[in-house]
Structure formats: structure tokens, C-alpha cells
Design an enzyme around this catalytic site. Structure first.
Site, mmCIF file in Angstrom:
data_model
loop_
_atom_site.group_PDB
_atom_site.id
_atom_site.type_symbol
_atom_site.label_atom_id
_atom_site.label_comp_id
_atom_site.label_asym_id
_atom_site.label_seq_id
_atom_site.Cartn_x
_atom_site.Cartn_y
_atom_site.Cartn_z
ATOM 1 N N LYS A 81 52.804 53.561 44.585
ATOM 2 C CA LYS A 81 52.116 52.867 43.506
ATOM 3 C C LYS A 81 51.173 51.813 44.071
ATOM 4 O O LYS A 81 51.288 51.401 45.227
ATOM 5 C CB LYS A 81 53.124 52.219 42.562
ATOM 6 C CG LYS A 81 53.965 51.113 43.198
ATOM 7 C CD LYS A 81 54.970 50.545 42.226
ATOM 8 C CE LYS A 81 55.783 49.422 42.889
ATOM 9 N NZ LYS A 81 56.735 48.790 41.939
ATOM 10 N N MET A 106 35.963 32.147 48.031
ATOM 11 C CA MET A 106 35.955 33.516 47.510
ATOM 12 C C MET A 106 35.724 34.560 48.595
ATOM 13 O O MET A 106 36.352 35.627 48.582
ATOM 14 C CB MET A 106 34.891 33.664 46.422
ATOM 15 C CG MET A 106 34.882 35.038 45.777
ATOM 16 S SD MET A 106 33.689 35.203 44.429
ATOM 17 C CE MET A 106 34.410 34.131 43.184
ATOM 18 N N ARG A 124 64.136 44.748 32.185
ATOM 19 C CA ARG A 124 62.735 45.164 32.034
ATOM 20 C C ARG A 124 62.735 46.498 31.283
ATOM 21 O O ARG A 124 63.205 46.585 30.163
ATOM 22 C CB ARG A 124 62.055 45.285 33.405
ATOM 23 C CG ARG A 124 61.846 43.987 34.135
ATOM 24 C CD ARG A 124 60.930 44.133 35.348
ATOM 25 N NE ARG A 124 61.061 45.415 36.041
ATOM 26 C CZ ARG A 124 60.597 45.660 37.250
ATOM 27 N NH1 ARG A 124 59.946 44.721 37.918
ATOM 28 N NH2 ARG A 124 60.761 46.841 37.813
ATOM 29 N N TYR A 142 35.540 23.582 50.503
ATOM 30 C CA TYR A 142 35.503 22.897 49.215
ATOM 31 C C TYR A 142 36.542 21.786 49.122
ATOM 32 O O TYR A 142 37.693 21.965 49.517
ATOM 33 C CB TYR A 142 35.751 23.897 48.087
ATOM 34 C CG TYR A 142 34.635 24.900 47.893
ATOM 35 C CD1 TYR A 142 33.323 24.482 47.705
ATOM 36 C CD2 TYR A 142 34.905 26.265 47.886
ATOM 37 C CE1 TYR A 142 32.299 25.409 47.521
ATOM 38 C CE2 TYR A 142 33.896 27.198 47.696
ATOM 39 C CZ TYR A 142 32.596 26.760 47.516
ATOM 40 O OH TYR A 142 31.586 27.677 47.336
#
Length: 388
Positions: free
Chosen positions: A43, A324, A141, A276
Site C-alpha cells: 500500500k 519547502m 477502526r 526562515y
């Protein structure tokens, strides 16, 4: 997902996927559960490694089942020519039931809405569905609750089977805490699973497989192996829990190595802010290296000022915030050339960090580290030829 079978030019970044390691991991997992079949779970693009190449390698090494979360993932494997048994378990109303039936997939059913939809699709397809009934043994779940809900699901599945609309091929469940040795829920869930299986079989269900074991249970709980074990993260050579042991403790080897080419190396004075927010300020004159990977590539921002990187044989730490597309490491005055390798994680053979080291730095689990590596990072497959 971008794929390459061999490097053809220098890359900004690459995730090298060692298929020989994956095949060896599957063989090791088969040895841990000699009485059970192995389902390689592929998956989420094989936990970030690339679903189709990894599925082929797993099958070559003896995995007789493949597992996915979504039906779309399973259908893509079939479209790529993967044979044999493929199971998918995360369904929502209106899902591609008929396509799954026609592709001969095993589909999971946890409740009556799903059973009704798969039966309707089987009528339309004019062929029986392969259905596995999922029991909620305590995870909370997916899965059907024990008691009246389970009795109804079993009864209606058997009715549909008698009409030739489906075949109940499996009974299954999933552990909540198998990665926590000695957790009391493990024994509790095993007990509930045995009871729910016994009830279903007592009513006439004849499953081909019964399964509850995930990677940690495969490695440490032989009493949970039943007919089939589902190996996810362990297939890719990552321990499901540091408490259980390292990959080497279980005969496993990490499959993914993530690296990048330094985009820039420069001298800066002391007191220079970096990235940053200036969360890092150079303590003195130094050199900085720019690594062209960022959170858009899956590098966790939570690893800012903490993530480890090997450059020229030394561990460096991310200096300041992950952006990013890039982050910076303080090279401490060393002067590697632009284009030098920045090795984020791998098996550890060259002294590099591992995915587990990154998980610790980011306050998460190694599953997330490899799975989140994005599509801008090419997967470069090595050792594709099957070994003996």
C-alpha cells in the site's frame, strides 16, 4: 511516482531502492513464519518505495499474496500484470466493487453496507466475489464488532455464498499494540479473534486463510501466525518498533537510501542567521551546505534543527528550519564541492543515519519517514535481477 532503473545523470536527489534487500527481507520473514503464507503489503506505493517493482520482487522471493489499502492500488497492480492473490481492504460506499470482482481481487467486508454493495456488484458481473470478513477484535477502526453484528454479517455472507454470489475466502483482523511487547491487548485480541473465527466456522464458513499478524506479530508472536501473515514495514527492512529490536536483529536490511547533491557550499561569518525565522545562527565563521530537499519532497519540517545528514563521512545536523524545497547544514568549516553527496538515510553501512534516526529527530515513526518521500524524488531501482 517517478522511476528509474539505473542512474543516467546526476540527480538533484534520489531514493535508491535495493530490490535484492527486499527479496532477502521476504525470505527472512518467511523463515520467521514457516507455517504461514506471506502477504507483502505494498500500500501507499509500497511505503514510498514503489508498488509495482516492490510487488514483483516480493513475489519473486516467495510472497504468495499482495496487500493494499485501497481498491485502486490493487487494480493498478493487476493492470501492471501482477498475478496471484491480491487483497484490498479500505472501501467506501460506491467503490469499484465490480472492477475488483472482475480483476479477481479479494475484498474486505466489515459491515452490512459493504456486503450489500459487493453482492450487487457480483450480480452485475455474473461471477462470485472473493470476500474476506474483517473482525474488530479491539483495534476500534475497521472491522465488524463481535456479538450480534458479527452474527448478522456471517449469516448474510453465508446466504450470499449459497446463492453463488460470493466466496468467503478469509477471516481476518488487525492488532492495535503488537509493537508494544507484553501489552495486555495482544492476548485479549487473539482470544477474541479465535472466538469470532470459531463462531463463523461453526456456522459453516470455510475460509482459505485466517490472519491477524502484522509485521511486529510476524516477528515476535508465533501464536498469531495462523494461515497467513501480513508484512508491511518489515518487508522494507525497517523494524516495526525499536523496542522489539533493530532490523539486523531480525535479519532484515533497509531497502531505501535517500541522498541528494549539495546545491551550494559557501563561507559565512559568525552570527549569520540561517533559513526562515533565523532559528539557527552560526556560532562562528563556518561553511554552509545547501541540500535541495524540503518538506515538498517529504522531509519532515518537524526535523528542523534536528535531522541528521552524512556529508564527507561526518554527521551534520539541519541548521534551522526545513523549507519547502531545501534545507541547510552547518559544515563546520569543511569545504566539500558543490554536487557532493548528502546522505540522509540508508542501511547505515557507511555510517549514515537510518530512517529510525530521522524518526527520532522528527518525533515520529520510521514508517512515516519512508512513506512520505514525495514524487519529486526519483526512485532508482538497483539489483532488479532475481538472485538465487
Amino acid at each position: 511516482m517517478s522511476e528509474r532503473t539505473a542512474p543516467t545523470a546526476p540527480l538533484r536527489a534520489r531514493a535508491e531502492i535495493d530490490l535484492a534487500a527486499l527479496r532477502a527481507n521476504v525470505r527472512a520473514l518467511r523463515a520467521h513464519a514457516p507455517g504461514a503464507a506471506v502477504m507483502a503489503v505494498v500500500k501507499s506505493e509500497a511505503y514510498g518505495h514503489g508498488a509495482v517493482p516492490c510487488a514483483r520482487a516480493a513475489v519473486a522471493a516467495g510472497a504468495t499474496w499482495l496487500g493494499t489499502a485501497t481498491p485502486e492500488e490493487a487494480l493498478a497492480l493487476r493492470a501492471a500484470g501482477l498475478p496471484g492473490r491480491i487483497m484490498c481492504w479500505l472501501w467506501t460506499p460506491g467503490g469499484p466493487w465490480r472492477e475488483a470482482i472482475e480483476a479477481d481481487l479479494d475484498v474486505s467486508v466489515s459491515g452490512m453496507w459493504a456486503l450489500a454493495e459487493v453482492v450487487g456488484a457480483a450480480r452485475g458481473a455474473e461471477r462470485p466475489a472473493r470476500v474476506q470478513l474483517k473482525a474488530d477484535t479491539g483495534l476500534g477502526r475497521g472491522g465488524c464488532q463481535p456479538g450480534e453484528d458479527w452474527a448478522e454479517l456471517v449469516r448474510e455472507a453465508l446466504r450470499a455464498e449459497a446463492e453463488g454470489l460470493l466466496r468467503v475466502t478469509g477471516l481476518w483482523s488487525h492488532f492495535a499494540c503488537a509493537d508494544e511487547p507484553g501489552h495486555p491487548s495482544i492476548a485479549d485480541q487473539l482470544g477474541v479473534f479465535r472466538e469470532m473465527v470459531a463462531y463463523a466456522e461453526g456456522q459453516g464458513v470455510r475460509p482459505e486463510v485466517r490472519h491477524i499478524a502484522n509485521s511486529p506479530a510476524t516477528l515476535t508472536l508465533p501464536e498469531s501466525h495462523f494461515d497467513l501473515v501480513r508484512t508491511g514495514i518489515a518487508t522494507y527492512g525497517i523494524s516495526p518498533s525499536p523496542e522489539l529490536g533493530t532490523p539486523a536483529d531480525f535479519g532484515l536490511r533497509p531497502v531505501m537510501t535517500l541522498s541528494a547533491s549539495l546545491a551550494l557550499v559557501k563561507h559565512v561569518p559568525g552570527g549569520h542567521g540561517v533559513s526562515y525565522g533565523h532559528r539557527y545562527v552560526t556560532p562562528g565563521a563556518t561553511t554552509l551546505g545547501l541540500v535541495p530537499l524540503g518538506y515538498a519532497d517529504g522531509i519532515p519540517r518537524h526535523a528542523s534543527s534536528a535531522g541528521p545528514v552524512l556529508v564527507e563521512g561526518k554527521w551534520r545536523t539541519i541548521a534551522g528550519r526545513v523549507a519547502m524545497d531545501q534545507f541547510v547544514v552547518d559544515l563546520g568549516g569543511d569545504e566539500p564541492a558543490a554536487g557532493a553527496e548528502a546522505l540522509l538515510f540508508g542501511p547505515g553501512d557507511r555510517g549514515e543515519p537510518t530512517a529510525e534516526d530521522w524518526a527520532q529527530a522528527a518525533g515520529t515513526i520510521a514508517y512515516e519517514i519512508v512513506t512520505r518521500i514525495g514524487t519529486r524524488v526519483p526512485r532508482v531501482y538497483v539489483n532488479e535481477e532475481r538472485d538465487g
